[in-house]
Structures are given as structure tokens and as C-alpha cells.
Design an enzyme around this catalytic site. Structure first.
Site, PDB file in Angstrom:
ATOM      1  N   GLU A  56      33.124  46.587  34.182  1.00 32.07           N
ATOM      2  CA  GLU A  56      33.297  47.362  34.937  1.00 32.07           C
ATOM      3  C   GLU A  56      34.764  47.523  35.098  1.00 32.07           C
ATOM      4  O   GLU A  56      35.677  46.355  34.355  1.00 32.07           O
ATOM      5  CB  GLU A  56      32.702  46.504  36.030  1.00 32.07           C
ATOM      6  CG  GLU A  56      31.937  46.483  35.687  1.00 32.07           C
ATOM      7  CD  GLU A  56      30.941  46.601  38.071  1.00 32.07           C
ATOM      8  OE1 GLU A  56      31.780  45.535  38.806  1.00 32.07           O
ATOM      9  OE2 GLU A  56      29.601  46.241  38.209  1.00 32.07           O
ATOM     10  N   CYS A  80      42.731  48.044  36.906  1.00 30.37           N
ATOM     11  CA  CYS A  80      42.930  46.780  37.210  1.00 30.37           C
ATOM     12  C   CYS A  80      40.909  46.483  35.650  1.00 30.37           C
ATOM     13  O   CYS A  80      39.787  46.801  36.126  1.00 30.37           O
ATOM     14  CB  CYS A  80      41.546  46.809  38.238  1.00 30.37           C
ATOM     15  SG  CYS A  80      41.498  44.680  38.334  1.00 30.37           S
ATOM     16  N   CYS A 112      32.146  35.423  33.369  1.00 31.95           N
ATOM     17  CA  CYS A 112      32.974  34.873  33.186  1.00 31.95           C
ATOM     18  C   CYS A 112      32.961  33.687  33.314  1.00 31.95           C
ATOM     19  O   CYS A 112      31.621  32.638  33.853  1.00 31.95           O
ATOM     20  CB  CYS A 112      34.348  34.455  33.900  1.00 31.95           C
ATOM     21  SG  CYS A 112      35.349  33.637  34.238  1.00 31.95           S
ATOM     22  N   CYS A 157      34.237  30.536  39.684  1.00 36.72           N
ATOM     23  CA  CYS A 157      35.376  30.115  41.070  1.00 36.72           C
ATOM     24  C   CYS A 157      33.652  31.156  42.179  1.00 36.72           C
ATOM     25  O   CYS A 157      33.422  31.694  42.026  1.00 36.72           O
ATOM     26  CB  CYS A 157      36.189  30.965  41.408  1.00 36.72           C
ATOM     27  SG  CYS A 157      37.632  30.872  40.389  1.00 36.72           S
ATOM     28  N   CYS A 160      33.740  34.250  43.640  1.00 37.06           N
ATOM     29  CA  CYS A 160      33.787  35.108  42.930  1.00 37.06           C
ATOM     30  C   CYS A 160      31.809  35.747  42.094  1.00 37.06           C
ATOM     31  O   CYS A 160      31.648  35.348  42.106  1.00 37.06           O
ATOM     32  CB  CYS A 160      34.590  34.965  41.506  1.00 37.06           C
ATOM     33  SG  CYS A 160      34.673  36.047  40.219  1.00 37.06           S
ATOM     34  N   GLY A 204      36.505  38.159  34.485  1.00 36.90           N
ATOM     35  CA  GLY A 204      36.999  37.500  33.467  1.00 36.90           C
ATOM     36  C   GLY A 204      38.084  36.674  33.663  1.00 36.90           C
ATOM     37  O   GLY A 204      39.189  37.063  34.704  1.00 36.90           O
ATOM     38  N   SER A 253      46.294  37.952  35.922  1.00 36.35           N
ATOM     39  CA  SER A 253      46.197  36.803  36.582  1.00 36.35           C
ATOM     40  C   SER A 253      45.140  35.899  36.022  1.00 36.35           C
ATOM     41  O   SER A 253      44.442  35.928  35.199  1.00 36.35           O
ATOM     42  CB  SER A 253      45.821  37.302  37.566  1.00 36.35           C
ATOM     43  OG  SER A 253      44.494  36.395  38.503  1.00 36.35           O
ATOM     44  N   CYS A 270      38.385  42.815  44.922  1.00 36.89           N
ATOM     45  CA  CYS A 270      38.558  41.356  44.383  1.00 36.89           C
ATOM     46  C   CYS A 270      37.762  40.377  44.775  1.00 36.89           C
ATOM     47  O   CYS A 270      37.098  40.667  45.374  1.00 36.89           O
ATOM     48  CB  CYS A 270      39.822  41.283  44.756  1.00 36.89           C
ATOM     49  SG  CYS A 270      41.288  41.872  44.407  1.00 36.89           S
TER      50      CYS A 270
HETATM   51  S1  SF4 Z   1      36.223  36.206  37.190  1.00 33.56           S
HETATM   52 FE1  SF4 Z   1      37.825  35.046  38.443  1.00 33.56          FE
HETATM   53  S2  SF4 Z   1      37.863  34.418  40.171  1.00 33.56           S
HETATM   54 FE2  SF4 Z   1      35.577  35.179  39.350  1.00 33.56          FE
HETATM   55  S3  SF4 Z   1      34.968  33.384  38.392  1.00 33.56           S
HETATM   56 FE3  SF4 Z   1      36.126  33.589  36.695  1.00 33.56          FE
HETATM   57  S4  SF4 Z   1      38.502  32.806  36.974  1.00 33.56           S
HETATM   58 FE4  SF4 Z   1      37.226  32.778  38.729  1.00 33.56          FE
END
Ligand code: SF4
Length: 352
Positions: free
Chosen positions: A93, A106, A113, A117, A120, A169, A201, A342
Site C-alpha cells: 500500500e 508515503c 514487516c 511494533c 501497528c 515495513g 523513518s 499512520c
Molecule cells: S511498519 Fe514500522 S511501526 Fe509497523 S511494525 Fe514495522 S517498523 Fe514497526
């Protein structure tokens, strides 16, 4: 195994010129193709000044469109979310956020990922793939193309001015794809986006941050979210490997010219990291001369047990930080109604 086929979004002018020579085509054809590509036109058939045999050969020998747009959603606030599929069938996405005088894409750097976290949605998907530089750049080109078509239809008139690596990611866990895509974004024969308009980031992969800082003078954002190890271990599990002391040292040593600063991202979770003691810990972690804090509204997703802090509480938390000498802002949440905000991205195929 056959060698990987070049992807048009990531190909450099020089490489394309030598390809044209080997195809017995004049070198200026490479420039024409790059001009179309940089506008977001990736279908050789739409490159109107190319002869048909060259369009056909391009389509066969170069992977011109590594992404297929499968869905596009428009938020009430103008934010656009795009769902793309790779040729493997995996989905990713991308989000476009229009604001007065600027338009930010973005991008995702991975499918899923590995870092998980706690707040997320992408993290719940698990890791599926690193994106190539071509697949990262193709996201930006697809947005450019879509915006041009929309403005042609008489709707809005936005353009891409900024790029942030804050989609699906952990960018610094995909160094090859992200580094190469940045080379392309910054290059004159690439998209030519200024380094000050690009932000990458990271959740704090310390060794990769060191390598990154030496190479790219773009903006850095660090997902902090807690300023004590016990809580950060839970919210950002990579903290168990690179705890706050290691992150602090890395940030202190990070190359930064005087006009620039590092952004520390802090998602505000009700009763979890938004208490007075959290504010004090945060204030003592931050180096005000080099860093500023961006407070982020928590965007809920299916299955989460967190609740976001109220707007009033976020404003009071920001005011408290400012009183303690920290530059702090509250980031406006965008695209929540289409799950584009986010922490909400997750391949649509796995949305539950
Ligand atoms: S996308 Fe970013 S915030 Fe989400 S789990 Fe991965 S590192 Fe963490």
C-alpha cells in the site's frame, strides 16, 4: 536461474543509453524514455514519440510496470490510498497526502514487516518481502500518473513534492532497496527530489542508521514511542536488541548540519505512554538542539487493545514538553476513514 530483468522505474540514463546502443537505436531514445518514466508514464505504448518496434522490445526486455494498481481509495480529507500487487501476487500500500502547497507520497519499503511494533497494523502481517528500488520508485510514479489523470479530469491539481518512507515495513531493514531508491530519487536523471523533501523513518536499527547517516543527508525520523526501556521493549520490540542507550549514542553521533534536526515520533496511547512520568522521561531523552518531537494520534485497527489519547490530552502533553524546553508538535491524522493513516497499513488481502 536467469538474471533479474531490469525494472524501468529504477533504470539509470547511462544504462538505458547502452541498452539502446546494443539494440541499434539512437542514444536520444534513452532520454525520451526517461522523460516519460519520470512523469509517471510506464506503459511503452503510451510513449507516443517511440516507434512501435521499440515500444514492443521495451515491453519484452524490460520490466516496465513492476506494480499493478488493484485498488484506489479516496478519503474525505483528500488523502489517497493505493493498493498494488507485485508479480508474485503480494500486495502493498502507498498513500498520497495533499496539503496546501505540498503533496507527500508515503511509500512502503517492504511487504509486511518483521518488527511487530505493538501499535501497528502492518506488524501483525509478518514479513513477506523486501521491495526492490524499482518497486519503491514505481509507487511514486504511479501516484504521479494518477494525479495527472485526475487533474486532467478537472478534479484537484496536486503534485508530488515530498516523499516519506513511512509506509509498510522498516526501511532500514531493506538497505539495498531503500538506498538504491534514494539514489534514484535524488539523481538528476531520476526524480530529482531535493534531499530536504525526503524523510526516512526507522524504529531504531542502530548499525543500519549509522551506515545510512554517512550516506544520505535526507531527513531522519525515529519511531521512539517510549523513553524508558521497559515500556519501549513492549511497544517497539527492536528495543530489546538496540536499547535506548545505544539509540541515544547513535543519535548523538548522527551526522547533521546545523539547519537540520531529527524527528522523534511518539504515538500517544491512552494510559500507556502519555502519563506525566512518560513526559519527563521523554524530555530527558531528547536533545533539544538537534531533535524535535512529533506526537502522533493513535489510529485504531481491527484487533488492537490500545486506545489513543484524547486530542486535549495530546495538546496538553505537547504544551508540557514545550515548557520543558522541547520542540513538540501534534501531527494531524490523515486518511483514517480509508485505513490510510499512520500504523494502519496492511495488505488489503489480509485486512482482518
Ligand atoms: S511498519 Fe514500522 S511501526 Fe509497523 S511494525 Fe514495522 S517498523 Fe514497526
Amino acid at each position: 536461474m536467469s538474471p533479474p530483468i531490469d525494472q524501468l522505474p529504477a533504470i539509470r540514463l547511462k544504462e538505458l543509453q547502452s541498452r539502446m546502443l546494443s539494440w541499434k537505436q539512437p542514444a536520444y531514445r534513452a532520454k525520451q524514455i526517461i522523460e516519460w518514466r519520470n512523469k509517471g508514464v510506464l506503459d511503452p505504448q503510451a510513449m507516443r514519440n517511440l516507434p512501435t518496434p521499440l515500444q514492443d522490445r521495451l515491453r519484452v526486455e524490460i520490466d516496465c510496470q513492476p506494480l499493478t494498481l488493484t485498488k484506489r481509495m479516496l478519503s474525505a480529507d483528500g488523502t489517497r490510498k493505493y493498493v498494488f500487487s507485485l508479480c508474485s501476487g503480494k500486495m502493498l500500500e502507498t498513500v498520497f497526502i495533499p496539503e496546501a502547497g505540498r503533496g507527500t507520497v508515503c511509500v512502503s519499503s517492504q511487504v509486511g514487516c518483521v518488527l511487530d511494533c505493538a501499535f501497528c497494523h502492518t506488524g501483525t502481517q509478518g514479513f513477506e518481502a523486501n521491495l526492490t528500488s524499482g518497486e519503491i520508485i514505481a509507487q511514486i510514479l504511479a501516484v504521479k500518473q494518477d494525479l495527472r489523470e485526475s487533474s486532467g479530469n478537472g478534479s484537484d491539481n496536486c503534485v508530488v513534492t515530498h516523499v516519506v518512507y513511512m509506509g509498510m515495513g522498516e526501511p532500514l531493514a531493506n538497505e539495498q532497496g531503500v538506498h538504491n531508491s534514494l539514489d534514484m530519487l535524488l539523481a538528476r536523471d531520476g526524480l530529482g527530489i531535493s534531499q530536504r523533501r525526503i524523510t526516512v523513518s526507522t524504529s531504531g536499527l542502530v548499525p543500519a542508521m549509522q551506515r545510512f547517516g554517512e550516506k544520505f543527508p535526507v531527513n531522519l525520523a525515529v519511531s521512539l514511542h517510549a523513553a524508558n526501556n521497559r515500556l519501549r521493549d513492549e511497544l517497539v520490540p527492536i528495543n530489546r536488541k538496540y536499547p535506548l542507550e545505544a539509540l541515544r549514542k547513535c543519535l548523538d553521533d548522527y551526522p547533521l548540519d546545523r539547519q537540520r534536526h531529527i524527528t522523534l515520533e511518539y504515538v500517544m496511547l491512552d494510559g500507556v505512554n502519555d502519563r506525566d512520568e512518560d513526559m519527563e522521561a521523554l524530555a530527558s531523552f531528547v536533545r533539544p538542539a538537534r531533535e524535535r518531537v512529533n506526537l502522533i494520534h493513535f489510529n485504531p485497527f481491527p484487533g488492537t487493545h490500545f486506545q489513543g489519547s484524547s486530542k486535549e490530552h495530546m495538546d496538553a502533553f505537547a504544551a508540557g514538553l514545550i515548557q520543558l524546553g522541547i520542540r513538540a508538535t501534534v501531527r494531524k491524522s490523515r486518511g483514517q476513514d480509508i485505513m490510510a493513516a499512520c500504523g494502519q497499513l496492511k495488505a488489503e488481502t489480509q485486512a482482518a
